[in-house]
Motif scaffolding. Structure first.
Motif, PDB file in Angstrom:
ATOM      1  N   ALA A   1      21.332 -17.071  10.647  1.00  0.00           N
ATOM      2  CA  ALA A   1      22.104 -16.055  11.376  1.00  0.00           C
ATOM      3  C   ALA A   1      23.582 -16.411  11.482  1.00  0.00           C
ATOM      4  CB  ALA A   1      21.516 -15.866  12.779  1.00  0.00           C
ATOM      5  N   PHE A   2      23.968 -17.584  10.947  1.00  0.00           N
ATOM      6  CA  PHE A   2      25.371 -17.989  11.018  1.00  0.00           C
ATOM      7  C   PHE A   2      26.253 -17.219  10.042  1.00  0.00           C
ATOM      8  CE2 PHE A   2      23.878 -22.512  12.286  1.00  0.00           C
ATOM      9  CZ  PHE A   2      23.737 -22.102  13.604  1.00  0.00           C
TER      10      PHE A   2
ATOM     11  N   GLY B   1       0.799  -1.222   0.000  1.00  0.00           N
ATOM     12  CA  GLY B   1       0.000   0.000   0.000  1.00  0.00           C
ATOM     13  C   GLY B   1       0.824   1.261   0.000  1.00  0.00           C
ATOM     14  N   GLY B   2       2.120   1.125  -0.258  1.00  0.00           N
ATOM     15  CA  GLY B   2       2.984   2.309  -0.296  1.00  0.00           C
ATOM     16  C   GLY B   2       3.894   2.438   0.901  1.00  0.00           C
ATOM     17  N   GLY B   3       3.798   1.527   1.851  1.00  0.00           N
ATOM     18  CA  GLY B   3       4.676   1.532   3.023  1.00  0.00           C
ATOM     19  C   GLY B   3       5.412   0.216   3.141  1.00  0.00           C
ATOM     20  N   GLY B   4       5.965  -0.021   4.316  1.00  0.00           N
ATOM     21  CA  GLY B   4       6.636  -1.291   4.538  1.00  0.00           C
ATOM     22  C   GLY B   4       7.824  -1.168   5.463  1.00  0.00           C
ATOM     23  N   LEU B   5       8.417  -2.304   5.753  1.00  0.00           N
ATOM     24  CA  LEU B   5       9.566  -2.382   6.664  1.00  0.00           C
ATOM     25  C   LEU B   5      10.871  -2.273   5.908  1.00  0.00           C
ATOM     26  CD1 LEU B   5       8.747  -5.377   9.047  1.00  0.00           C
ATOM     27  CD2 LEU B   5       8.955  -2.979   9.702  1.00  0.00           C
ATOM     28  N   VAL B   6      11.895  -1.738   6.572  1.00  0.00           N
ATOM     29  CA  VAL B   6      13.249  -1.702   6.041  1.00  0.00           C
ATOM     30  C   VAL B   6      14.183  -2.290   7.088  1.00  0.00           C
ATOM     31  CG1 VAL B   6      15.145  -0.260   5.208  1.00  0.00           C
ATOM     32  CG2 VAL B   6      12.770   0.362   4.665  1.00  0.00           C
ATOM     33  N   PHE B   7      14.832  -3.377   6.740  1.00  0.00           N
ATOM     34  CA  PHE B   7      15.821  -3.989   7.637  1.00  0.00           C
ATOM     35  C   PHE B   7      17.209  -3.526   7.183  1.00  0.00           C
ATOM     36  CE2 PHE B   7      13.749  -8.002   9.663  1.00  0.00           C
ATOM     37  CZ  PHE B   7      12.666  -7.234  10.076  1.00  0.00           C
ATOM     38  N   SER B   8      17.616  -2.374   7.694  1.00  0.00           N
ATOM     39  CA  SER B   8      18.918  -1.831   7.351  1.00  0.00           C
ATOM     40  C   SER B   8      20.025  -2.696   7.939  1.00  0.00           C
ATOM     41  CB  SER B   8      19.041  -0.399   7.896  1.00  0.00           C
ATOM     42  OG  SER B   8      20.354   0.092   7.732  1.00  0.00           O
ATOM     43  N   THR B   9      21.205  -2.654   7.324  1.00  0.00           N
ATOM     44  CA  THR B   9      22.360  -3.358   7.893  1.00  0.00           C
ATOM     45  C   THR B   9      22.960  -2.563   9.053  1.00  0.00           C
ATOM     46  OG1 THR B   9      23.831  -2.311   6.274  1.00  0.00           O
ATOM     47  CG2 THR B   9      22.927  -4.472   5.708  1.00  0.00           C
ATOM     48  N   LYS B  10      22.514  -1.318   9.222  1.00  0.00           N
ATOM     49  CA  LYS B  10      23.000  -0.467  10.314  1.00  0.00           C
ATOM     50  C   LYS B  10      21.996  -0.485  11.460  1.00  0.00           C
ATOM     51  CE  LYS B  10      25.427   2.533   7.043  1.00  0.00           C
ATOM     52  NZ  LYS B  10      25.504   3.888   6.443  1.00  0.00           N
ATOM     53  N   THR B  11      22.462  -0.883  12.641  1.00  0.00           N
ATOM     54  CA  THR B  11      21.572  -1.072  13.790  1.00  0.00           C
ATOM     55  C   THR B  11      20.810   0.191  14.144  1.00  0.00           C
ATOM     56  OG1 THR B  11      23.049  -2.777  14.665  1.00  0.00           O
ATOM     57  CG2 THR B  11      21.478  -1.784  16.198  1.00  0.00           C
TER      58      THR B  11
ATOM     59  N   GLU C   1      30.847  -9.107   8.007  1.00  0.00           N
ATOM     60  CA  GLU C   1      29.974  -8.578   9.050  1.00  0.00           C
ATOM     61  C   GLU C   1      28.861  -9.581   9.304  1.00  0.00           C
ATOM     62  OE1 GLU C   1      28.591  -4.543   8.579  1.00  0.00           O
ATOM     63  OE2 GLU C   1      30.232  -4.099   7.206  1.00  0.00           O
ATOM     64  N   PRO C   2      28.784 -10.141  10.507  1.00  0.00           N
ATOM     65  CA  PRO C   2      27.729 -11.118  10.807  1.00  0.00           C
ATOM     66  C   PRO C   2      26.347 -10.569  10.488  1.00  0.00           C
ATOM     67  CG  PRO C   2      29.335 -11.043  12.591  1.00  0.00           C
ATOM     68  CD  PRO C   2      29.671  -9.905  11.662  1.00  0.00           C
ATOM     69  N   GLY C   3      25.567 -11.387   9.784  1.00  0.00           N
ATOM     70  CA  GLY C   3      24.185 -11.015   9.501  1.00  0.00           C
ATOM     71  C   GLY C   3      23.987 -10.117   8.303  1.00  0.00           C
ATOM     72  N   VAL C   4      25.078  -9.697   7.647  1.00  0.00           N
ATOM     73  CA  VAL C   4      24.954  -8.829   6.476  1.00  0.00           C
ATOM     74  C   VAL C   4      25.069  -9.689   5.218  1.00  0.00           C
ATOM     75  CG1 VAL C   4      25.952  -6.904   5.181  1.00  0.00           C
ATOM     76  CG2 VAL C   4      25.885  -6.827   7.687  1.00  0.00           C
ATOM     77  N   TRP C   5      24.059  -9.598   4.364  1.00  0.00           N
ATOM     78  CA  TRP C   5      24.022 -10.408   3.148  1.00  0.00           C
ATOM     79  C   TRP C   5      24.745  -9.695   2.024  1.00  0.00           C
ATOM     80  CZ3 TRP C   5      21.453 -15.212   2.851  1.00  0.00           C
ATOM     81  CH2 TRP C   5      20.806 -15.594   4.039  1.00  0.00           C
ATOM     82  N   GLY C   6      25.153 -10.478   1.022  1.00  0.00           N
ATOM     83  CA  GLY C   6      25.921  -9.891  -0.060  1.00  0.00           C
ATOM     84  C   GLY C   6      25.629 -10.538  -1.398  1.00  0.00           C
ATOM     85  N   HIS C   7      26.292 -10.012  -2.420  1.00  0.00           N
ATOM     86  CA  HIS C   7      26.159 -10.513  -3.789  1.00  0.00           C
ATOM     87  C   HIS C   7      27.539 -10.876  -4.315  1.00  0.00           C
ATOM     88  CE1 HIS C   7      25.072 -10.805  -8.027  1.00  0.00           C
ATOM     89  NE2 HIS C   7      26.074  -9.983  -8.300  1.00  0.00           N
TER      90      HIS C   7
END
Length: 524
Positions: A225-226, A94-104, A232-238
């Motif tokens: 979470a491993f 609907g135009g909103g949503g969550l953002v899971f940033s890599t920065k706490t 950086e633990p928990g940070v995904w990459g390409h």
């Protein structure tokens, strides 16, 4: 007797290649046998539409083990990993949503805009997950103790017991909850916002044909979470060049050490001599001999197809072939004429380089599972969309893009009974993405679809299971692949298992291949 090789490895998936690299570096004569024309198994990059390339099955980097990366010098063999600025976004449609940033700090601020109590709980949740993950990471590069392993395994079990005994009762309760609870119940210990719980619950059902309310799904959350491949633990990459770049780098290390490979010709069966694995019979009829055979296939394929009938007793055969499989995964690569616009994130460049998860509520996650159980595919599927061409221009022509869609759920048995369900499942996916990213359908130039049946037929994934066997409590650690045979040595002399069906399980980690090689070399 003169053997053709010291070790023959069946299956050129990334774990088989890791095992080959370690054994070759130790001076062994190693051959990898792969039925597909390219090495890499499910971690490959292939052209799926003229001019468009993408990771075919696995699609993102996190779990690749730092020890494997360092010891095989994968960076020197061409592997480059780009970190995501944002791990995931969760559009609400609907135009909103969550953002899971890599920065706490940014993540906490975003949570506070939704629920101040959940923002305050985030630090406690992160600390608990990190603590639990750190506890279990120590077990990754180990051989699980076997109840029939003798004195060595007894000492190993005692050391493990002392290690766990040294933890506080609070930490032991935490591990017990993660091992046994549903991801929904576990998240309810911390958060009240339905959207925030759904964001985390996705990692509890990804690659698993299950409801978020099913006991044991909390462990799937922990398993993801491993990862610390990005440093950086928990940070995904390409991986630049797609997931095939990981396999290419591993094979480069193996080949530099002297390993060789046969591609486009699989193993028909394992040759036995006096009850011992002594080589392989290839699909073209050739027999190659070796001191040992290592298998990177699923345990089911090994015991149901590769081992000659009668090689093990009926009880052992049943234990391996009756293990639980099934991911419910539909994997789609899409060639796009332009960058799709996700409602609410149209101008957010960082967000479009993240995992775009289309599953905004707990009810949505539950309904995706229930409708798949009822009709064979999810009416509104869970979709994780990545657009890796936003980070890696090598994957698509200039101005064009590729989208990677990891979708759930499709019921393997229902699809086998009615192959027509595949087209219906694909249409449900496209319709779902269109809802969250209007105009997506009109951008499609072509696509490649892999159903659970396709994943099994093309990549050898039993029942389409991306983990080589479900990550349930009864199939983990000393019970993986089955209780009594968790130490990579199989119940046939000279036969080993190095794939994700062995400890610690699925994902592109390289750990099973590493551990199997070290067991063979007597160094683990």
């Amino acid at each position: 007797m003169r053997f053709d090789y010291d070790t023959i490895i069946i299956g050129g998936g990334h774990n088989g290649l890791v095992c080959a690299a370690y054994l070759a570096r130790a001076g062994q004569r190693v051959l990898v046998v792969e039925k597909r024309p390219i090495l890499g198994g499910a971690a490959v990059t292939e052209e799926f539409h003229p001019g468009f390339r993408n990771s075919s099955c696995s699609y993102t980097v996190s779990l690749l083990n730092p020890t494997v990366m360092a010891e095989l010098n994968l960076a020197d063999h061409g592997l480059t990993i780009i970190k995501r600025q944002v791990n995931n976004i969760f559009p609400d449609g609907g135009g909103g949503g969550l953002v899971f940033s890599t920065k706490t700090e940014e993540k906490t601020q975003h949570f506070a805009s939704i629920d101040t109590g959940d923002a305050e709980a985030l630090a406690r949740f992160d600390a608990d997950i990190d603590r639990a993950a750190d506890s279990l990471k120590r077990l990754l590069l180990t051989v699980p103790p076997s109840p029939k392993g003798g004195l060595k395994d007894l000492f190993r079990a005692i050391r493990l017991g002392l290690d766990l005994h040294g933890q506080t009762i609070k930490d032991q309760r935490l591990l017990m909850a993660l091992a046994t609870e549903s991801v929904a119940d576990f998240l309810g210990r911390y958060f009240t916002s339905d959207a925030i719980k759904a964001g985390y619950a996705f990692d509890g059902v990804v690659g698993t044909f299950a409801s978020p309310y099913q006991p044991g799904t909390a462990y799937i959350l922990l398993h993801h979470a491993f990862g610390e491949a990005t440093g950086e633990p928990g940070v995904w990459g390409h991986a630049v060049g797609g997931m095939g770049a990981i396999s290419d780098a591993i094979w480069s290390a193996a080949e530099a050490a002297g390993a060789t490979a046969i591609t486009g010709c699989g193993a028909q069966s394992i040759a036995l001599k006096n009850g011992r694995a002594a080589g392989v019979v290839l699909d073209d009829g050739r027999t190659l001999t070796s001191r040992r055979v290592v298998c990177g296939t699923t345990p089911h394929v090994l015991f149901d197809r590769l081992l000659p009938k009668g090689a093990v007793d009926t009880g052992t055969h049943a234990a391996f072939t009756q293990a639980h499989y099934g991911s419910g995964t539909l994997r789609i690569n899409v060639a796009l004429n332009a960058l799709p616009q996700v409602r609410g994130f149209e101008s957010d460049v960082a967000a479009l380089t993240s995992g775009i998860v289309l599953a905004p509520t707990m009810r949505y996650l539950e309904a995706a599972y229930l409708t798949a159980r009822q009709q064979g595919y999810s009416a509104r599927p869970i979709v994780e969309m990545l657009i890796p061409s936003t980070l890696d221009a090598s994957l698509a022509p200039r101005g064009k893009h590729v989208a990677s869609l990891f979708c759930q759920h499709v019921d393997y048995d229902a699809l086998k009974a009615d192959p027509g369900l595949k087209d219906k499942a694909v249409e449900a996916v496209v319709e779902t993405v269109e809802h969250f990213a209007p105009g997506f359908r009109d951008l499609i130039l072509g696509m490649r679809v892999l159903s659970p049946l396709d994943l099994e037929a093309e990549y050898g994934l039993t029942r389409g299971d991306i983990f080589h066997g479900q990550l349930s409590l009864g199939q983990l650690f000393s019970a993986r692949p089955v209780l009594g045979h968790s130490g990579y040595k199989m119940p046939v002399a000279g036969l080993y298992l190095c794939g994700s069906g062995a400890h610690p399980g699925g994902g592109v980690s390289g750990v099973p291949g590493h551990n199997c090689a070290k067991v063979i070399l007597g160094r683990l």
